[in-house]
Design an enzyme around this catalytic site. Structure first.
Site, PDB file in Angstrom:
ATOM      1  N   HIS A  46       0.849  -1.189   0.000  1.00 15.99           N
ATOM      2  CA  HIS A  46       0.000   0.000   0.000  1.00 15.99           C
ATOM      3  C   HIS A  46       0.885   1.240   0.000  1.00 15.99           C
ATOM      4  O   HIS A  46       2.066   1.181   0.389  1.00 15.99           O
ATOM      5  CB  HIS A  46      -0.899   0.011   1.231  1.00 15.99           C
ATOM      6  N   GLU A  48       1.009   3.803   1.952  1.00 14.91           N
ATOM      7  CA  GLU A  48       1.557   4.152   3.265  1.00 14.91           C
ATOM      8  C   GLU A  48       2.725   3.248   3.644  1.00 14.91           C
ATOM      9  O   GLU A  48       3.725   3.720   4.178  1.00 14.91           O
ATOM     10  CB  GLU A  48       0.465   4.063   4.353  1.00 14.91           C
ATOM     11  N   CYS A  76      -6.015   2.009   5.987  1.00 13.05           N
ATOM     12  CA  CYS A  76      -6.635   0.751   6.389  1.00 13.05           C
ATOM     13  C   CYS A  76      -6.028   0.337   7.735  1.00 13.05           C
ATOM     14  O   CYS A  76      -5.042   0.922   8.183  1.00 13.05           O
ATOM     15  CB  CYS A  76      -6.392  -0.315   5.316  1.00 13.05           C
ATOM     16  N   CYS A  79      -2.204  -0.313   7.533  1.00 13.37           N
ATOM     17  CA  CYS A  79      -1.406   0.904   7.365  1.00 13.37           C
ATOM     18  C   CYS A  79      -1.452   1.778   8.616  1.00 13.37           C
ATOM     19  O   CYS A  79      -0.428   2.341   9.017  1.00 13.37           O
ATOM     20  CB  CYS A  79      -1.882   1.681   6.145  1.00 13.37           C
TER      21      CYS A  79
END
Length: 150
Positions: A46, A48, A76, A79
């Protein structure tokens, strides 16, 4: 946030999903990355997580105390936990988890604020930063030829 939006758009141009994140400390950007799940065949890639990895490398430390993160979408749970572990001071985000869900992503409907609260994190969350621009990234991505969710 604009740096994160720009990185998300770069990712879209490269066939990735519409997420970007920038991490800064002491007035300078440590890292700015986009989601690379499809490119790396890594579900944890992801924006992040990618930005945290790059920021830790740039700083030479896993602790990023005093740093801020700007992410185009509410983090999420994975993250948000990683941002907590890195001791990011404040996370600014644009679009919400529900916006990502509307775009077709398989989101856990556990808001970042609940992860922070339940986990006892000191990370400050500030949502709605350039939210319209961040939501527009989803629309632009969905109208493109290489849009696919995970």
């Amino acid at each position: 946030m604009q740096v994160a939006i720009d990185r998300a758009r770069e990712g879209i141009a490269n066939g990735q999903t519409p997420f970007g994140c920038a991490i800064a400390r002491n007035g300078g950007i440590l890292a700015a990355e986009h989601n690379s799940v499809w490119a790396t065949i890594d579900i944890t890639a992801h924006a992040e997580i990618n930005a945290l990895r790059a920021a830790c490398q740039a700083s030479g430390d896993v602790v990023l105390a005093g740093a801020i993160a700007a992410t185009t979408c509410e983090p999420c749970p994975m993250c948000m936990s990683a941002l907590h572990w890195a001791r990011i001071e404040t996370v600014y985000f644009g679009a919400s988890i529900s916006d990502a869900e509307v775009a077709g992503f398989n989101e856990l409907t556990l808001p970042a604020s609940q992860v922070v609260q339940i986990g006892g994190s000191r990370v400050q969350l500030v949502g709605g930063i350039l939210a319209e621009g961040c939501r527009a990234i989803f629309d632009d991505w969905k109208s493109g030829p290489r849009a696919r969710v995970y």
